[in-house]
Design an enzyme around this catalytic site. Sequence first.
Site, PDB file in Angstrom:
ATOM      1  N   HIS A 261     -17.808 -16.247  14.776  1.00 32.61           N
ATOM      2  CA  HIS A 261     -17.487 -17.649  15.046  1.00 32.61           C
ATOM      3  C   HIS A 261     -18.755 -18.486  15.037  1.00 32.61           C
ATOM      4  O   HIS A 261     -19.841 -17.979  15.323  1.00 32.61           O
ATOM      5  CB  HIS A 261     -16.785 -17.782  16.411  1.00 32.61           C
ATOM      6  CG  HIS A 261     -15.520 -17.003  16.497  1.00 32.61           C
ATOM      7  ND1 HIS A 261     -14.325 -17.493  16.042  1.00 32.61           N
ATOM      8  CD2 HIS A 261     -15.265 -15.765  16.945  1.00 32.61           C
ATOM      9  CE1 HIS A 261     -13.374 -16.581  16.225  1.00 32.61           C
ATOM     10  NE2 HIS A 261     -13.924 -15.525  16.768  1.00 32.61           N
TER      11      HIS A 261
ATOM     12  N   ASN B  68      -9.911   8.501  14.015  1.00 36.20           N
ATOM     13  CA  ASN B  68      -9.302   9.078  15.199  1.00 36.20           C
ATOM     14  C   ASN B  68      -8.591   7.962  15.976  1.00 36.20           C
ATOM     15  O   ASN B  68      -8.565   6.814  15.529  1.00 36.20           O
ATOM     16  CB  ASN B  68     -10.372   9.791  16.054  1.00 36.20           C
ATOM     17  CG  ASN B  68      -9.794  10.945  16.846  1.00 36.20           C
ATOM     18  OD1 ASN B  68      -8.714  10.842  17.407  1.00 36.20           O
ATOM     19  ND2 ASN B  68     -10.524  12.038  16.898  1.00 36.20           N
TER      20      ASN B  68
ATOM     21  N   LYS C 264     -30.596   1.979  17.463  1.00 37.83           N
ATOM     22  CA  LYS C 264     -31.913   2.124  16.842  1.00 37.83           C
ATOM     23  C   LYS C 264     -31.982   3.478  16.163  1.00 37.83           C
ATOM     24  O   LYS C 264     -31.454   4.469  16.681  1.00 37.83           O
ATOM     25  CB  LYS C 264     -33.009   2.019  17.895  1.00 37.83           C
ATOM     26  CG  LYS C 264     -33.096   0.648  18.500  1.00 37.83           C
ATOM     27  CD  LYS C 264     -34.222   0.529  19.480  1.00 37.83           C
ATOM     28  CE  LYS C 264     -34.201  -0.892  20.009  1.00 37.83           C
ATOM     29  NZ  LYS C 264     -35.040  -1.108  21.119  1.00 37.83           N
TER      30      LYS C 264
END
Length: 185
Positions: free
Chosen positions: A114, A84, A178
């Site tokens: 990084h 979308n 979770k």
Amino acid sequence: MKTEKEKMIAGEYYLAGDPVLVKDRRKSKNLLHRLNVLEYRITKKAREIIKELIPNTGVNLYIEPPFFCDYGYNIICGDHVYFNVNCVVLDCAKVTIGSNVFFAPGVQIYTATHPLEATLRRTLENALPVTIGDDCWIGGNTIICPGITIGKGCVIGAGSVVTKDIPENSLAVGNPAKVIRQLNE
């Protein structure tokens, strides 16, 4: 000796300013400009742009502009994948997406990361692959972090930040995401 592109795809530290990578990103940005600005609607020409931008796909990859990515060629999609509006895929490493996967608006997939050490971070970066299994639905404004695998049949609730792998057939929500229950197969 590996090229910077080979290092990038392998998840090793690499120089993002390497001329080959800069050229590849420029090509991607030019295609994205054509898709997001000049076409904007899904036309035959837009489908041709998408095919050139993301050549490693099955049938029926559908992208609602605007869409953003770094390279495009590191995105591998199965059949019937839908993005979308306002989705971002930072594809410095492979992003493997199964079949019948739906991305709601504003989903962001990050492979780029990084070094934690500041002096290394000034010049180097690395990337970790992301894998999303078949038959997943990723809710709006979800962020999927580098190195994550989402198993087949999962639903990720809107606004989730996925920082750990999600097992197959799970409903996961929150920040950090979770698993709140298993889904019927």
